[in-house]
Scaffold this active site. Structure first.
Site, PDB file in Angstrom:
ATOM      1  N   GLU A 370      72.542  45.570  59.906  1.00  0.00           N
ATOM      2  CA  GLU A 370      72.156  44.826  61.110  1.00  0.00           C
ATOM      3  C   GLU A 370      71.135  43.713  60.891  1.00  0.00           C
ATOM      4  O   GLU A 370      70.488  43.297  61.850  1.00  0.00           O
ATOM      5  CB  GLU A 370      71.557  45.807  62.114  1.00  0.00           C
ATOM      6  CG  GLU A 370      70.185  46.404  61.718  1.00  0.00           C
ATOM      7  CD  GLU A 370      70.271  47.758  61.070  1.00  0.00           C
ATOM      8  OE1 GLU A 370      71.338  48.081  60.504  1.00  0.00           O
ATOM      9  OE2 GLU A 370      69.284  48.520  61.097  1.00  0.00           O
ATOM     10  N   ASN A 371      70.982  43.205  59.671  1.00  0.00           N
ATOM     11  CA  ASN A 371      69.995  42.132  59.436  1.00  0.00           C
ATOM     12  C   ASN A 371      69.902  41.188  60.629  1.00  0.00           C
ATOM     13  O   ASN A 371      70.917  40.764  61.163  1.00  0.00           O
ATOM     14  CB  ASN A 371      70.383  41.315  58.210  1.00  0.00           C
ATOM     15  CG  ASN A 371      70.849  42.174  57.065  1.00  0.00           C
ATOM     16  OD1 ASN A 371      70.101  42.974  56.537  1.00  0.00           O
ATOM     17  ND2 ASN A 371      72.112  42.050  56.711  1.00  0.00           N
ATOM     18  N   GLU A 404      75.826  47.416  65.359  1.00  0.00           N
ATOM     19  CA  GLU A 404      74.903  46.471  64.720  1.00  0.00           C
ATOM     20  C   GLU A 404      74.250  45.550  65.748  1.00  0.00           C
ATOM     21  O   GLU A 404      73.083  45.177  65.607  1.00  0.00           O
ATOM     22  CB  GLU A 404      75.624  45.647  63.650  1.00  0.00           C
ATOM     23  CG  GLU A 404      76.353  46.461  62.576  1.00  0.00           C
ATOM     24  CD  GLU A 404      75.490  47.520  61.922  1.00  0.00           C
ATOM     25  OE1 GLU A 404      74.250  47.425  61.967  1.00  0.00           O
ATOM     26  OE2 GLU A 404      76.059  48.474  61.365  1.00  0.00           O
TER      27      GLU A 404
HETATM   28 ZN   LIG Z   1      72.642  51.619  62.241  1.00  0.00          ZN
END
Ligand SMILES: [Zn+2]
Ligand SMILES: *[C@@H]1O[C@H](CO)[C@@H](O)[C@H](O)[C@H]1NC(C)=O
Ligand SMILES: *[C@@H]1O[C@H](CO)[C@@H](O)[C@H](O)[C@H]1NC(C)=O
Ligand SMILES: *[C@@H]1O[C@H](CO)[C@@H](O)[C@H](O)[C@H]1NC(C)=O
Length: 979
Positions: A370-371, A404
């Site tokens: 999930e940046n 995400e």
């Molecule tokens: Zn996660």
């Protein structure tokens, strides 16, 4: 992050393995050795001439002119003798003192980062695969100190200098790496005072590794050429492998990133690009991409990708993929904006960044990451090709994207202070992903699917005495990685779902919104969330003033396991006695006095729905429950609570009768619950198998996916126990009897107008029919496969319904020989669709020929054999699922232990998965003992797989006991059942 689902019910964590012994190719090894030696010499020289470092330093003036001019020549600096930060947290040379010291790996808080300027040049030429970098960190001193301690690992540190904000040099006494803690310590000659700010400037080099962590390389084929790219994966502790930094989630800072890349490539990062400018003269083919400064964020959320990918975009959201896969990116671009908008409303806060990129990377250790502003994915969880990818993969994509995106708020905007609260991140994203996916694909009925996708799986693992509390103290990277498991994700999501129900949706929303607003751009702990919920629930009076959410939730997060509530009606009375105790896989294990705050919901045949609490009491009485002749009673309505329910025999019989008479009186979630509770209670010795198996009888009439999937999952356990015994025929006959009618209704063809859950049901039912050898099923599957095999261009023309491909391929490969296998392998190598590759990989494990399976295992851990590292575990899972392959996979693991560890990295999550799947089917004492002795011989080498191995042993022992205790009973039941 999102874990990676391998086989049904087998969840493989997708987090990122730490490896301890860096395994690299020969040229690189030589190169590294050179670097290492170079370092010894260079550091001496560098004190006087920073510019002798190629790459990053050429740009020094632009980045930090003041620093180099004022600081460099006066910087005193000692040679980093043999103490460059490197790997080997557990090398054989580790002394006991070091190992002990290892447990406290937290950074001191005397110096904290304020902002970073980071510049990196990755080299993507074969034989090079390194990067050069420089970082300038503006730090705040909060407590007087004479050292600056930060993280660095696997980096070659080239030069270090420290200046104050006026440009005056602070003289450095020593720069040391502390390997055990992955620290880089800069000892100063004088103490620096609290309240002051300093610049720490470091130049360094590193390797673009092939272990899918840190700053790594990935490759793919296009027009018969190998293309290279560089990408990052930092969670949990691998930003420090890319640049020296304060690598803890609680130390947020602003980041300004610049990346140099070959002119014919592009780069992307968390923030928007400002401009591109010419590269240094010594790199004429390169350009610098400069990015906007980020919002305050944690290091593990930093990301960048350098590639020749292309993108599709709607202006704000862009999806990147390799050129030849870009046409598969549309589904992602279709759903992402809707989900994002849904969350903006749900969280009550706008998406904080100006843009969002999502990129599908050919080699990727987890499912997705999930940046902030740059979400990275494994290809099959983002890319979808109509008519080729399975429809079920749509659901997976919707879920992973929703997961995400949820993290962009829950995790990125507000971040847990430390990894102990990882469950909060992952449990929350996992719960919310069901809402986000439901917002774009309501036909998938996510609220129902929660039971089979999360809740029942969590129950399974959490019944082991080797489970762990959801909130757990963790220190070193191995421990941190160890908790990216079903407990953090699925149990976390399940108890949040329970909380949402007892608080009400409104209180839940309000509390959540307050929590996020209170801590945005900062950090928080679970107690902060509980506090936010408590305040709102007192305001709106859903909880008594003397009860806090913390008091309730602590019983779920700080204790291991979960309760079984037993309801016994008092004869001739109008009340019920409820008792709670911890549920164990093996009932006799119970020596545990845990108790929980349990939100109770109940109803009866006359629809008297009520709620109350069990406030940690071992026993309570429910009065005014009037049950007439034949009336049933039901506890934990829709299975919203994280607990199992047991009844007295009379009530079980009444439920069974109702199911057989008119099962639709019960919601489908409760039907699934009866099946899951009954079969697990029987397994553990709480009720008899006669009762549990009688619950399954009604399935002949069931047509809903969720109860069927639950029933089959539980019957799969019996399959595993029976498949190698003399009585397998009886099991087969019974299950085929249950599915027969539904099988005929569903048929072998997928229709465009099928409801999504019909598609899933078909996969389950047809899959089971073929697996259990139903002739009609096998004949049809083999025919479909042969037709495909005979087409002129099988890579282009394939008429088999995508969702049935795995079953068709598996059945035909199982039924066939080398020819079928080789044909499928060729298709695997050729296909451009990652989802199809996965399906083929799983099906290739279905062969009945031992030598083919051995060769397949061999290829799974051989460089250049055609199987990507991140897929090795899939091969093992598939071979282990196959009764012919079980022993083979386990023996292969034992024989090749060192080789596999080296190939994957000894603490890679793939290794954990391989240990789990290859040991999952033990049910004889010999097997369990054999593994136990292997485990104790290799104890020190199990690393992140330690808990998994212990869980396998516990499960194996339970299986052995089960065989002794119940096998004959079940054989009798199966022989005598009146169909
Ligand atoms: Zn996660
Ligand atoms: C560092 O100090 C500056 C100036 O005192 C302050 O504005 C800033 O918020 C501090 N940053 C951090 C991360 O503590
Ligand atoms: C990699 O390429 C860069 C740029 O040409 C060069 O400076 C560096 O020395 C190379 N490293 C190796 C190990 O070849
Ligand atoms: C660095 O300084 C901090 C604070 O003064 C201290 O706690 C820590 O032990 C020091 N670290 C080393 C490696 O000397």
């Amino acid at each position: 992050m999102v874990r990676e689902n391998l086989v049904v019910m087998e969840v493989v964590t997708t987090k990122f393995g730490k490896k301890k012994h860096f395994q690299i190719s020969k040229p690189l090894g030589v190169f590294l050795l050179f670097l290492f030696l170079g370092c010894l010499i260079a550091t001496g020289l560098l004190a006087h001439n920073l510019t002798s470092c190629p790459g990053g330093v050429a740009q020094t003036e632009k980045l930090s002119g003041a620093l180099t001019e004022n600081g460099a020549s006066q910087t005193t600096q000692n040679v980093l003798v043999d103490e460059i930060p490197t790997t080997t947290t557990n090398s054989p040379t580790t002394t006991e003192a070091e190992a002990k010291a290892d447990t406290n790996v937290r950074l001191p808080r005397s110096v904290v980062p304020h902002s970073y300027k980071l510049r990196l040049i990755p080299f993507l030429q074969e034989g090079n695969f390194t990067f050069h970098g420089e970082v300038r960190i503006l730090v705040n001193v909060t407590i007087p100190t004479n050292n600056i301690t930060l993280h660095a690992d696997d980096l070659f540190i080239h030069s270090v200098s420290v200046t104050d904000v006026g440009g005056n040099t602070v003289s450095i006494r020593d720069v040391r790496g502390v390997k055990q803690k992955q620290f880089l310590v800069i000892d100063l000659d004088e103490e620096v005072a609290a309240g002051n700010q300093y610049y720490v400037y470091i130049t360094f080099k590193g390797v673009l590794n092939d272990l899918l962590q840190g700053f790594y390389r990935s490759s793919y084929q296009e027009n018969n050429q190998t293309r290279w790219m560089a990408a990052t994966q930092f969670q949990s502790t691998d930003a420090r492998r890319c640049f020296p930094c304060f690598d803890e989630p609680g130390l947020k800072a602003r980041f300004q990133i610049s990346l140099a890349r070959p002119k014919d490539m592009t780069s992307i990062s968390n923030m928007r690009k400002i401009n591109s400018i010419p590269a240094p003269p010594n790199l004429p083919d390169y350009e610098w991409d400069n990015y906007e400064e980020s919002l305050p964020m944690s290091t593990y959320l930093i990301a960048f990708v350098v590639s020749d990918f292309q993108c599709i975009t709607n202006g704000k959201i862009s999806i990147w993929a390799r050129r030849s896969a870009l046409n598969q990116a549309h589904y992602g671009l279709e759903i992402a904006p809707t989900i994002l908008e849904y969350y903006e409303k749900f969280f009550g806060i706008e998406y904080p960044l100006p843009k969002l990129d999502m990129v599908a990377i050919p080699d990727f250790s987890g499912g997705a990451m999930e940046n902030w502003g740059l979400i990275t994915y494994r290809e099959p969880v983002l890319l979808y090709e109509k008519g080729v990818s399975s429809r079920s993969s749509l659901q997976r994509i919707a879920h992973v994207v929703a997961h995400e995106l949820a993290h962009q708020w829950f995790g990125n905007l507000v971040t847990p202070t430390w990894w102990t609260d990882l469950w909060l991140n992952e449990g929350f994203a996992t719960y919310v992903e069901f809402l986000g996916a439901y917002a774009v694909e309501p036909k998938w009925k996510d609220p129902d699917l929660f039971l089979v996708n999360e809740l029942h799986g969590a129950f399974g693992l959490d019944a082991l005495s080797t489970s762990h509390p959801i909130s757990i103290k963790v220190n070193n990277p191995d421990e941190i990685n160890d908790i990216f498991d079903r407990i953090s994700y699925s149990k976390g999501a399940s108890i949040i779902r329970m909380m949402q129900h007892f608080l009400s949706a409104e209180v839940f929303h309000k509390g959540l919104n307050n929590y996020l607003n209170n801590s945005k751009y900062s950090n928080a702990e679970q107690d902060d969330l509980w506090q936010a919920f408590t305040v709102v629930s007192h305001q709106s009076k859903v909880l008594d003033p003397d009860v806090s959410v913390k008091e309730i939730m602590d019983t779920w997060t700080l204790q291991t396991g979960y309760p079984v509530v037993t309801a016994v009606s008092i004869p001739e009375g109008d009340s019920l006695t409820l008792t709670q105790e911890r549920f164990f896989l093996d009932k006799e294990k119970k020596a545990d006095d845990s108790s929980w705050w349990i939100p109770l919901t109940y109803t009866d045949s006359r629809h008297n729905f009520r709620t109350t609490w069990m406030r940690k009491e071992p026993e309570i009485t429910l009065s005014n429950v009037v049950l007439g002749e034949g009336d049933w009673f039901l506890l934990n309505v829709n299975q919203t609570g994280y607990y199992r329910v047991n009844y007295d025999t009379r009530n079980w019989h009444r439920i069974i009768n109702q199911l057989r008479k008119d099962f639709e009186v019960f919601d489908l979630k409760n039907r699934a619950q009866f099946l899951d509770d009954a079969l697990n209670l029987a397994f553990s010795g709480y009720i008899s198998y006669d009762i549990a198996l009688n619950v399954t009888l009604y399935l002949t009439k069931e047509r809903e996916f969720v109860p069927w999937n639950t029933g089959l999952d539980n019957l799969d356990y019996l399959y595993d126990m029976f498949v190698r015994t003399a009585h397998f025929d009886k099991y087969k006959a019974y299950v085929l009897h249950l599915i027969q009618d539904f099988y005929e209704e569903l048929g072998f063809k997928e229709w465009a107008e099928d409801e999504p859950l019909t598609v899933l049901s078909r996969m389950d039912i047809v899959g089971k029919a073929c697996l259990l050898g139903l002739r009609d099923c096998i004949i049809k599957a083999v025919q479909l496969f042969q037709n495909w095999k005979n087409t002129a261009n099988p890579d282009r023309d394939n008429d088999i319904s995508p969702d049935l491909r795995e079953i068709v391929y598996c059945t035909a490969i199982s039924d066939g020989g080398q020819e079928e296998w080789d044909f499928a392998w060729q298709r695997y190598l050729t296909t451009n669709v990652a989802n199809e590759k996965e399906i083929l990989l799983t099906a290739l494990g279905c062969s009945k020929e031992t030598w083919i399976l051995s060769r397949y295992l061999e290829w799974a851990v051989t460089e250049h054999a055609g199987i990507r590292k991140h897929d090795s575990a899939r091969v093992f899972a598939s071979v282990s699922e196959n009764p012919v392959g079980q022993d083979l996979a386990y023996r292969f693991l034992k024989t090749n232990w060192n080789r596999i560890r080296t190939y994957l990295g000894p603490s890679s999550m793939s290794l954990v998965s391989i240990v789990r799947t290859s040991t999952a089917h033990f049910n004889t004492e010999e097997e369990v003992n054999d593994f136990k002795s292997f485990f104790s011989r290799k104890y020190d080498e199990f690393g992140v797989a330690l808990r998994t191995a212990q869980q396998s042993i516990e499960q194996g022992q339970a299986n052995v006991k089960w065989m002794k205790t119940y096998f004959t009973t079940i054989v009798n039941w199966l022989e005598n059942v009146r169909r």
